[in-house]
Design a protein around this motif. Structure first.
Motif, PDB file in Angstrom:
ATOM      1  N   LEU A   5       0.864  -1.195   0.000  1.00 23.67           N
ATOM      2  CA  LEU A   5       0.000   0.000   0.000  1.00 23.67           C
ATOM      3  C   LEU A   5       0.894   1.237   0.000  1.00 23.67           C
ATOM      4  N   VAL A   6       0.764   2.069  -1.029  1.00 23.15           N
ATOM      5  CA  VAL A   6       1.560   3.297  -1.093  1.00 23.15           C
ATOM      6  C   VAL A   6       0.667   4.470  -0.689  1.00 23.15           C
ATOM      7  N   LEU A   7       0.956   5.057   0.458  1.00 22.86           N
ATOM      8  CA  LEU A   7       0.222   6.235   0.923  1.00 22.86           C
ATOM      9  C   LEU A   7       0.984   7.443   0.390  1.00 22.86           C
ATOM     10  N   THR A  33      -1.152  -1.135  -4.345  1.00 18.68           N
ATOM     11  CA  THR A  33      -2.242  -0.153  -4.324  1.00 18.68           C
ATOM     12  C   THR A  33      -1.645   1.223  -4.081  1.00 18.68           C
ATOM     13  N   VAL A  34      -1.883   2.159  -5.005  1.00 12.17           N
ATOM     14  CA  VAL A  34      -1.439   3.541  -4.782  1.00 12.17           C
ATOM     15  C   VAL A  34      -2.636   4.332  -4.279  1.00 12.17           C
ATOM     16  N   LEU A  55      -5.233  -0.730   5.511  1.00 14.98           N
ATOM     17  CA  LEU A  55      -4.017  -1.196   6.195  1.00 14.98           C
ATOM     18  C   LEU A  55      -4.078  -2.694   6.463  1.00 14.98           C
ATOM     19  N   THR A  56      -5.225  -3.162   6.938  1.00 12.30           N
ATOM     20  CA  THR A  56      -5.293  -4.591   7.291  1.00 12.30           C
ATOM     21  C   THR A  56      -5.181  -5.478   6.048  1.00 12.30           C
ATOM     22  N   ARG A  57      -5.529  -4.930   4.884  1.00  8.64           N
ATOM     23  CA  ARG A  57      -5.474  -5.737   3.654  1.00  8.64           C
ATOM     24  C   ARG A  57      -4.086  -5.747   3.007  1.00  8.64           C
ATOM     25  N   HIS A  58      -3.126  -5.014   3.579  1.00 12.81           N
ATOM     26  CA  HIS A  58      -1.784  -4.948   2.976  1.00 12.81           C
ATOM     27  C   HIS A  58      -0.710  -5.359   3.985  1.00 12.81           C
ATOM     28  N   ILE A  60       2.814  -4.439   3.342  1.00  9.93           N
ATOM     29  CA  ILE A  60       3.898  -3.451   3.309  1.00  9.93           C
ATOM     30  C   ILE A  60       3.276  -2.078   3.084  1.00  9.93           C
ATOM     31  N   ILE A  61       3.616  -1.136   3.947  1.00 10.56           N
ATOM     32  CA  ILE A  61       3.054   0.217   3.868  1.00 10.56           C
ATOM     33  C   ILE A  61       4.188   1.168   3.472  1.00 10.56           C
TER      34      ILE A  61
END
Ligand code: FMN
Length: 199
Positions: A5-7, A33-34, A55-58, A60-61
């Motif tokens: 997940l890319v925040l 996911t971006v 967050l729970t679905r990924h 690496i953040i």
């Protein structure tokens, strides 16, 4: 494959020289996911439940943003303050993030040399990033050495293309679990990881 997940946070993306290209380099990567925070929340009303579900679905953040006043643009702080709730991210029963991995991807105007004891900025980037590292630690996550793009205003188109390719390769390698913890522990920056030997 791990899920990434890319925040992404840039308050003036139309002016961006570096981050726009970096983020585009992740286009169409499977299991990545971006999530563009300023685009999703122009009024800063962050949907806490949706962010926690993401967050729970990924696994690496990534916090990707330009370095502003020795820290992150404001929406990253707002996101941290609201989303990493007691009982979710830390504290009693707060174990949703345990075992996940976090990476800071930042761009700076200052060169790498300025971020040294003798340099203009006096401290290494890793020291400025301590609040992020400690936040990850508190939530029982692994905080990787950062991926840092320095001297943003001096970079040529070719430099930015090369950095974007390295970033894409790095994200793929993390997703595919090709970077073992013992191999990056001594690195100041994840940029210094010899990816071409591994992927
Ligand atoms: C409000 C603001 C604060 C900044 N603070 C810093 C800073 O503390 N250290 C630094 O090296 N560069 C700083 N810069 C330069 C940005 O980090 C640089 O312009 C950005 O990383 C370039 O990325 P972009 O092309 O995606 O916008 C700042 C820029 C702005 C607009």
């Amino acid at each position: 494959m791990k899920r990434v997940l890319v925040l992404f946070a840039h308050p003036a993306i139309h002016k961006s020289k570096v981050n726009l290209h970096l983020i585009k380099a992740l286009n169409s990567l499977e299991h990545v996911t971006v999530h563009n925070l300023y685009e999703t929340y122009p009024d800063f009303y962050i949907d806490i439940k949706q962010e926690q579900e993401l967050l729970t679905r990924h696994d690496i953040i990534i916090w990707q943003h330009p370095f502003y006043w020795y820290s992150a643009p404001a929406i990253i702080k707002e996101w941290l303050d609201l989303v990493l709730e007691h009982g979710f991210a830390y504290g009693h029963n707060g174990s949703a993030l345990v075992g996940k991995t976090v990476l800071s991807v930042i761009s700076t105007g200052g060169s790498r040399e300025t971020y040294t004891k003798e340099g203009f900025n006096r401290y290494p980037i890793t020291q400025y990033l301590l609040p992020f590292a400690q936040t990850a630690h508190l939530c029982d996550m692994t905080y990787l050495p950062p991926f840092v793009v320095h001297s943003s205003h001096l970079l040529t188109t070719e430099d930015i293309q090369n950095l974007s390719l390295s970033y894409r390769e790095l994200v793929k390698a993390l997703r595919d679990d090709l970077i073992p913890p013992e191999s990056y522990k001594q690195l100041e920056y994840l940029n210094d990881y010899p990816l071409h030997l591994k992927t």
